[in-house]
Design a protein around this motif. Sequence first.
Motif, PDB file in Angstrom:
ATOM      1  N   HIS A   1       8.518  -9.872 -26.636  1.00  0.00           N
ATOM      2  CA  HIS A   1       8.134  -8.899 -25.343  1.00  0.00           C
ATOM      3  C   HIS A   1       6.795  -9.691 -25.015  1.00  0.00           C
ATOM      4  CE1 HIS A   1      10.291  -4.763 -25.053  1.00  0.00           C
ATOM      5  NE2 HIS A   1      11.743  -5.908 -25.392  1.00  0.00           N
ATOM      6  N   ALA A   2       5.943  -9.336 -25.632  1.00  0.00           N
ATOM      7  CA  ALA A   2       4.272  -9.382 -25.166  1.00  0.00           C
ATOM      8  C   ALA A   2       4.611 -11.171 -24.548  1.00  0.00           C
ATOM      9  CB  ALA A   2       3.549  -9.189 -26.178  1.00  0.00           C
TER      10      ALA A   2
ATOM     11  N   ALA B   1      14.319 -12.591 -28.167  1.00  0.00           N
ATOM     12  CA  ALA B   1      14.096 -10.993 -28.633  1.00  0.00           C
ATOM     13  C   ALA B   1      16.085 -10.577 -28.586  1.00  0.00           C
ATOM     14  CB  ALA B   1      13.330 -10.342 -27.370  1.00  0.00           C
ATOM     15  N   VAL B   2      16.438 -11.290 -27.414  1.00  0.00           N
ATOM     16  CA  VAL B   2      17.790 -11.280 -27.832  1.00  0.00           C
ATOM     17  C   VAL B   2      18.380 -11.008 -28.857  1.00  0.00           C
ATOM     18  CG1 VAL B   2      20.053 -11.948 -26.206  1.00  0.00           C
ATOM     19  CG2 VAL B   2      18.162 -11.099 -24.834  1.00  0.00           C
TER      20      VAL B   2
ATOM     21  N   ASP C   1      15.244  -1.276 -22.248  1.00  0.00           N
ATOM     22  CA  ASP C   1      14.301  -1.398 -22.047  1.00  0.00           C
ATOM     23  C   ASP C   1      14.086  -3.577 -21.628  1.00  0.00           C
ATOM     24  OD1 ASP C   1      11.097  -0.807 -22.712  1.00  0.00           O
ATOM     25  OD2 ASP C   1      10.922  -1.576 -23.992  1.00  0.00           O
ATOM     26  N   LEU C   2      14.718  -4.480 -23.014  1.00  0.00           N
ATOM     27  CA  LEU C   2      14.405  -5.818 -22.425  1.00  0.00           C
ATOM     28  C   LEU C   2      14.908  -6.133 -21.381  1.00  0.00           C
ATOM     29  CD1 LEU C   2      13.041  -8.424 -23.903  1.00  0.00           C
ATOM     30  CD2 LEU C   2      15.548  -8.216 -25.287  1.00  0.00           C
ATOM     31  N   MET C   3      16.085  -5.554 -20.654  1.00  0.00           N
ATOM     32  CA  MET C   3      16.566  -6.227 -19.868  1.00  0.00           C
ATOM     33  C   MET C   3      15.382  -5.714 -18.568  1.00  0.00           C
ATOM     34  SD  MET C   3      19.178  -8.136 -18.974  1.00  0.00           S
ATOM     35  CE  MET C   3      18.937  -8.928 -17.464  1.00  0.00           C
TER      36      MET C   3
ATOM     37  N   ALA D   1      12.067  -8.177 -15.090  1.00  0.00           N
ATOM     38  CA  ALA D   1      10.510  -7.901 -13.796  1.00  0.00           C
ATOM     39  C   ALA D   1       9.522  -9.259 -13.944  1.00  0.00           C
ATOM     40  CB  ALA D   1       9.971  -6.608 -14.795  1.00  0.00           C
ATOM     41  N   ALA D   2      10.074 -10.099 -15.030  1.00  0.00           N
ATOM     42  CA  ALA D   2       9.148 -11.291 -15.098  1.00  0.00           C
ATOM     43  C   ALA D   2      10.295 -12.342 -14.637  1.00  0.00           C
ATOM     44  CB  ALA D   2       9.557 -11.580 -16.558  1.00  0.00           C
ATOM     45  N   GLY D   3      11.171 -12.030 -13.448  1.00  0.00           N
ATOM     46  CA  GLY D   3      11.571 -13.298 -12.929  1.00  0.00           C
ATOM     47  C   GLY D   3      12.743 -13.957 -13.534  1.00  0.00           C
ATOM     48  N   LYS D   4      13.061 -13.247 -14.347  1.00  0.00           N
ATOM     49  CA  LYS D   4      13.704 -14.217 -15.268  1.00  0.00           C
ATOM     50  C   LYS D   4      15.243 -13.968 -14.269  1.00  0.00           C
ATOM     51  CE  LYS D   4      11.463 -15.868 -18.495  1.00  0.00           C
ATOM     52  NZ  LYS D   4      10.919 -17.389 -18.516  1.00  0.00           N
ATOM     53  N   GLY D   5      16.480 -15.012 -14.620  1.00  0.00           N
ATOM     54  CA  GLY D   5      18.159 -14.868 -13.771  1.00  0.00           C
ATOM     55  C   GLY D   5      17.936 -15.038 -12.878  1.00  0.00           C
ATOM     56  N   LYS D   6      17.225 -14.821 -12.060  1.00  0.00           N
ATOM     57  CA  LYS D   6      17.013 -15.177 -10.013  1.00  0.00           C
ATOM     58  C   LYS D   6      17.070 -16.525  -9.710  1.00  0.00           C
ATOM     59  CE  LYS D   6      14.810 -10.711 -10.246  1.00  0.00           C
ATOM     60  NZ  LYS D   6      13.774  -9.947  -9.735  1.00  0.00           N
TER      61      LYS D   6
END
Length: 613
Positions: free
Chosen positions: A238-239, A246-247, A286-288, A293-298
């Motif tokens: 995560h960090a 992680a996935v 939690d990972l999702m 929040a990191a702006g991924k998948g957008k």
Amino acid sequence: MICKIQLFAVGILLALSSSPNVSAKTVLLHENLTLEAQALIPAQVKVSLTMRDGNSFEGLLVSETDTAVVVDVSRGGVKKERTVLKSQLRRWKKASIADVFARKLLSLRLNPRSPNAAQDYAKALRLCNEYLSKAKLHSEGPSIITMRDSLELELKFMKSGSQKGGDESLLPVEAAVARYKAYGDQMRALEQRYSTIERVEYAGNATHKANYEAIKTRQRTVARELPITMRDVIPKLHAKGKYEDAVKSIRAFLNFFAQAVVTDEARQGTDFQSIEFDYIVRMEKDLMEKYVAAGKGKAPLAGKTPPKGMVYVPGGFFLMGGSDASPKDLEFPMHFVYVAPFFIDKYEVSNEDYREFVEYMKKSSDFRIQHPDTPPLKDFSAEGWDAGGLAGPRQPVVGVDWFDAYAYAKWKGKRLPSEAEWEKAARGMDTREFPWGNDPASTQVVNTEGGRGYLRKQMRKQIPAPEKKRFGSGTVKPDAAHTVPTIKAATWDVDVTLPPAAASHENFVWKVKVPSAYGAMHMGGNVAEWVQDYYEEDYYVQSPLKNPVGPEIPTKGKYHMYRGGHYLSRTDAEIKTSWRGVAKDARLINGLMPRKGTPIIGFRCAKSIQLAK
């Protein structure tokens, strides 16, 4: 953890099936060994002597002639040699170098967690290979073969940080799961070779039973340590923003969980049921959240416009499956999936659009767009056209089979969405329970039994009752403006969110729409929808991480999947974004309800996005 090198199954099987006569005498000289082996084995071998008078003693052989043997019988640091004439001996026996070599190897104790573990295991492996090359006929050959296989297995995964298994780089959790599986494969090999060896009452060869139990213990040790590894590894990934790693780690742990609980629990009665699946689900969610929040998948649709009537679904990870599903459910387990960006129809395919296709097929019988398994002389007409209230031009086509949907999609230059694509389009990345969010259908104006009930409640609130007569007697018969109309159980037009009776009522206004995460309409209710995938039991456990499309060749029948619930759905369960339907019943295969034969299944299409190279 200090562990004695135990026997493992695969080597035993190889040895017993291919070794020469293991009872043959093997002569091995100390001076013919490598320095590593000489350091392991004393130059002097032990001898046992029994005198003719019945006395016996042991010592180390110093020398031997035709008539006598010289034995070192030193005690307490006092060197003492004894010469014994062979004529005074009833019998005497000296241990062979091969015996000592094997005994020393099998008694080795190695620590897999020591700083020099890899070197220690590699050295032990070299000694095993030397023994097997120089003492091929020795009786301990099968045991050393098995020990060698065990060492090779341990070395395969014994790397710091990123670990290797075979030719593929593995993360620590992946490597541990691979070890768990390898031990399971070895156990199953022994079970096939030795009937009932897994049972407590097994009365066969004690060595084989000990080998089996040792492998089982090693497998269970890996299982017990896995949650600790997960707890340590995932936060670090995560960090560092290593979401894909992680996935992969969570998927590997999930595969372990499914095998340990669903397969091994039933097979050998392990205690892995104590692991709560909720623990994994919480970790996934939690990972999702961090991924979003990191702006991924957008990623926006750069330089492209969706084709007419379609919406854009960005590529990326999402959580597929039911968060509260149990191993007996089709939606088990919830798991991460990555899908490439794609387009999906905003609306379900309508009757008027599908009629054009049927007319085309009547004229052309175009085999190029038909699936190879399509029945000959296929009639592509929809069952819904013969059912009252389902045949309107803008109502969704309903009562078609999978081959109809496949051919139509190809005729349009599109395809059917995969299960993963359909679910991603319906639920997005926020793991919503329903296409519109987490509120049940009984609180939304959607075309299900519960949704229509909610619509009637809202109409009663808005439509005023007629005024009472001020003079005379009798009741006033309300006109249409003051009447809550009957909302029939039928499909709604593909591009509207209200049935005609509600949409045209002069005293009712409802502007709330309930599209899915990316704007597709009616992904919950109205009609169920065919997807591309065949059904396979436990496919969610074994499916690939990226762009799964279902099994290529199912093991139990070619049953197709459908999604989304329909206008006759009575419960919220099949309206959920994770719900899965399998067309096993003959009527379902034709898009009909099994009990009543009422048409319920339609479809929408998808289209891949050609990314610039």
